[in-house]
Design a protein around this motif. Structure first.
Motif, PDB file in Angstrom:
ATOM      1  N   SER A   1       0.814  -1.217   0.000  1.00 41.45           N
ATOM      2  CA  SER A   1       0.000   0.000   0.000  1.00 41.45           C
ATOM      3  C   SER A   1       0.850   1.271   0.000  1.00 41.45           C
ATOM      4  N   LYS A   2       2.163   1.113   0.187  1.00 38.34           N
ATOM      5  CA  LYS A   2       3.059   2.272   0.223  1.00 38.34           C
ATOM      6  C   LYS A   2       4.107   2.241  -0.877  1.00 38.34           C
TER       7      LYS A   2
ATOM      8  N   LEU B   1       8.063   0.881  -8.189  1.00 38.37           N
ATOM      9  CA  LEU B   1       8.294   0.257  -6.882  1.00 38.37           C
ATOM     10  C   LEU B   1       8.974   1.177  -5.883  1.00 38.37           C
ATOM     11  N   ASN B   2       8.883   2.487  -6.128  1.00 35.13           N
ATOM     12  CA  ASN B   2       9.372   3.463  -5.157  1.00 35.13           C
ATOM     13  C   ASN B   2       8.484   3.384  -3.920  1.00 35.13           C
ATOM     14  N   GLN B   3       9.071   3.336  -2.738  1.00 35.25           N
ATOM     15  CA  GLN B   3       8.302   3.201  -1.505  1.00 35.25           C
ATOM     16  C   GLN B   3       8.251   4.518  -0.742  1.00 35.25           C
ATOM     17  N   VAL B   4       7.045   4.852  -0.266  1.00 32.87           N
ATOM     18  CA  VAL B   4       6.839   6.041   0.549  1.00 32.87           C
ATOM     19  C   VAL B   4       7.286   5.708   1.966  1.00 32.87           C
ATOM     20  N   GLY B   5       7.989   6.616   2.606  1.00 35.38           N
ATOM     21  CA  GLY B   5       8.492   6.357   3.949  1.00 35.38           C
ATOM     22  C   GLY B   5       7.397   6.218   4.990  1.00 35.38           C
ATOM     23  N   SER B   6       6.544   7.210   5.092  1.00 33.82           N
ATOM     24  CA  SER B   6       5.493   7.200   6.107  1.00 33.82           C
ATOM     25  C   SER B   6       4.165   7.546   5.442  1.00 33.82           C
TER      26      SER B   6
ATOM     27  N   THR C   1       0.855  10.574  -4.225  1.00 34.21           N
ATOM     28  CA  THR C   1       1.557  10.752  -5.489  1.00 34.21           C
ATOM     29  C   THR C   1       2.998  10.297  -5.331  1.00 34.21           C
ATOM     30  N   CYS C   2       3.440   9.451  -6.255  1.00 32.80           N
ATOM     31  CA  CYS C   2       4.817   8.945  -6.237  1.00 32.80           C
ATOM     32  C   CYS C   2       5.780  10.092  -6.519  1.00 32.80           C
ATOM     33  N   SER C   3       6.813  10.204  -5.712  1.00 29.37           N
ATOM     34  CA  SER C   3       7.786  11.286  -5.883  1.00 29.37           C
ATOM     35  C   SER C   3       8.684  11.067  -7.107  1.00 29.37           C
TER      36      SER C   3
ATOM     37  N   ARG D   1      -4.766   4.235  -2.921  1.00 26.50           N
ATOM     38  CA  ARG D   1      -4.032   3.281  -2.088  1.00 26.50           C
ATOM     39  C   ARG D   1      -4.514   1.843  -2.267  1.00 26.50           C
ATOM     40  N   ASN D   2      -5.831   1.632  -2.314  1.00 26.88           N
ATOM     41  CA  ASN D   2      -6.375   0.286  -2.443  1.00 26.88           C
ATOM     42  C   ASN D   2      -6.114  -0.308  -3.825  1.00 26.88           C
ATOM     43  N   VAL D   3      -6.314   0.472  -4.870  1.00 26.76           N
ATOM     44  CA  VAL D   3      -6.091  -0.018  -6.230  1.00 26.76           C
ATOM     45  C   VAL D   3      -4.617  -0.338  -6.440  1.00 26.76           C
ATOM     46  N   ASN D   4      -3.754   0.555  -6.012  1.00 22.59           N
ATOM     47  CA  ASN D   4      -2.312   0.348  -6.143  1.00 22.59           C
ATOM     48  C   ASN D   4      -1.881  -0.929  -5.419  1.00 22.59           C
ATOM     49  N   SER D   5      -2.388  -1.135  -4.218  1.00 23.29           N
ATOM     50  CA  SER D   5      -2.050  -2.325  -3.438  1.00 23.29           C
ATOM     51  C   SER D   5      -2.530  -3.592  -4.144  1.00 23.29           C
ATOM     52  N   ALA D   6      -3.734  -3.551  -4.704  1.00 22.14           N
ATOM     53  CA  ALA D   6      -4.276  -4.708  -5.416  1.00 22.14           C
ATOM     54  C   ALA D   6      -3.410  -5.064  -6.625  1.00 22.14           C
ATOM     55  N   ILE D   7      -2.921  -4.071  -7.335  1.00 26.85           N
ATOM     56  CA  ILE D   7      -2.057  -4.315  -8.493  1.00 26.85           C
ATOM     57  C   ILE D   7      -0.752  -4.981  -8.056  1.00 26.85           C
ATOM     58  N   ILE D   8      -0.158  -4.480  -6.984  1.00 27.27           N
ATOM     59  CA  ILE D   8       1.110  -5.047  -6.501  1.00 27.27           C
ATOM     60  C   ILE D   8       0.919  -6.482  -6.013  1.00 27.27           C
ATOM     61  N   ILE D   9      -0.155  -6.734  -5.268  1.00 30.28           N
ATOM     62  CA  ILE D   9      -0.424  -8.089  -4.767  1.00 30.28           C
ATOM     63  C   ILE D   9      -0.722  -9.030  -5.934  1.00 30.28           C
ATOM     64  N   GLY D  10      -1.464  -8.551  -6.937  1.00 34.02           N
ATOM     65  CA  GLY D  10      -1.728  -9.362  -8.123  1.00 34.02           C
ATOM     66  C   GLY D  10      -0.453  -9.723  -8.861  1.00 34.02           C
ATOM     67  N   ASP D  11       0.430  -8.750  -9.006  1.00 38.32           N
ATOM     68  CA  ASP D  11       1.723  -9.003  -9.655  1.00 38.32           C
ATOM     69  C   ASP D  11       2.549 -10.014  -8.868  1.00 38.32           C
ATOM     70  N   GLU D  12       2.514  -9.922  -7.555  1.00 36.90           N
ATOM     71  CA  GLU D  12       3.233 -10.872  -6.700  1.00 36.90           C
ATOM     72  C   GLU D  12       2.683 -12.280  -6.895  1.00 36.90           C
ATOM     73  N   GLY D  13       1.365 -12.405  -6.951  1.00 35.77           N
ATOM     74  CA  GLY D  13       0.736 -13.709  -7.181  1.00 35.77           C
ATOM     75  C   GLY D  13       1.124 -14.298  -8.526  1.00 35.77           C
ATOM     76  N   LEU D  14       1.122 -13.472  -9.562  1.00 31.73           N
ATOM     77  CA  LEU D  14       1.526 -13.946 -10.890  1.00 31.73           C
ATOM     78  C   LEU D  14       2.986 -14.386 -10.894  1.00 31.73           C
ATOM     79  N   GLY D  15       3.815 -13.660 -10.153  1.00 31.99           N
ATOM     80  CA  GLY D  15       5.221 -14.049 -10.043  1.00 31.99           C
ATOM     81  C   GLY D  15       5.383 -15.398  -9.360  1.00 31.99           C
ATOM     82  N   LEU D  16       4.602 -15.628  -8.307  1.00 30.78           N
ATOM     83  CA  LEU D  16       4.664 -16.917  -7.609  1.00 30.78           C
ATOM     84  C   LEU D  16       4.189 -18.045  -8.514  1.00 30.78           C
ATOM     85  N   LEU D  17       3.138 -17.797  -9.285  1.00 29.15           N
ATOM     86  CA  LEU D  17       2.649 -18.816 -10.209  1.00 29.15           C
ATOM     87  C   LEU D  17       3.680 -19.123 -11.292  1.00 29.15           C
TER      88      LEU D  17
END
Length: 79
Positions: free
Chosen positions: A23-24, A30-35, A44-46, A54-70
């Motif tokens: 979510s961050k 894949l730039n991560q927000v500190g706080s 907004t990504c710096s 936040r929710n949509v972005n997190s869903a995309i990252i988790i989906g990508d992680e799942g595809l990577g595991l598969l």
């Protein structure tokens, strides 16, 4: 959800509760927000200047992680 996936012969992957950076982290670079307090729902990504929900972005990252595991071959066989 796991029992529904098993019932329907689908693959269920659990990223775990501690997959918190999703979510961050910007799903583009894949730039991560500190706080980022929970009440902040968009940011907004710096680096790439893309505004993320936040929710949509997190869903995309988790989906990508799942595809990577598969892709690594962690799928299951279901007759």
């Amino acid at each position: 959800m796991k029992y529904k996936a098993e019932r329907d012969c689908k693959t269920y992957l659990d990223t775990g509760r501690l997959f918190a950076p999703s979510s961050k982290s910007c799903h583009v670079g894949l730039n991560q927000v500190g706080s980022l307090p929970l009440e902040v729902r968009s940011w907004t990504c710096s680096n790439c200047k893309i505004k993320h929900d936040r929710n949509v972005n997190s869903a995309i990252i988790i989906g990508d992680e799942g595809l990577g595991l598969l892709a690594l071959g962690t799928s299951t066989y279901c007759p």
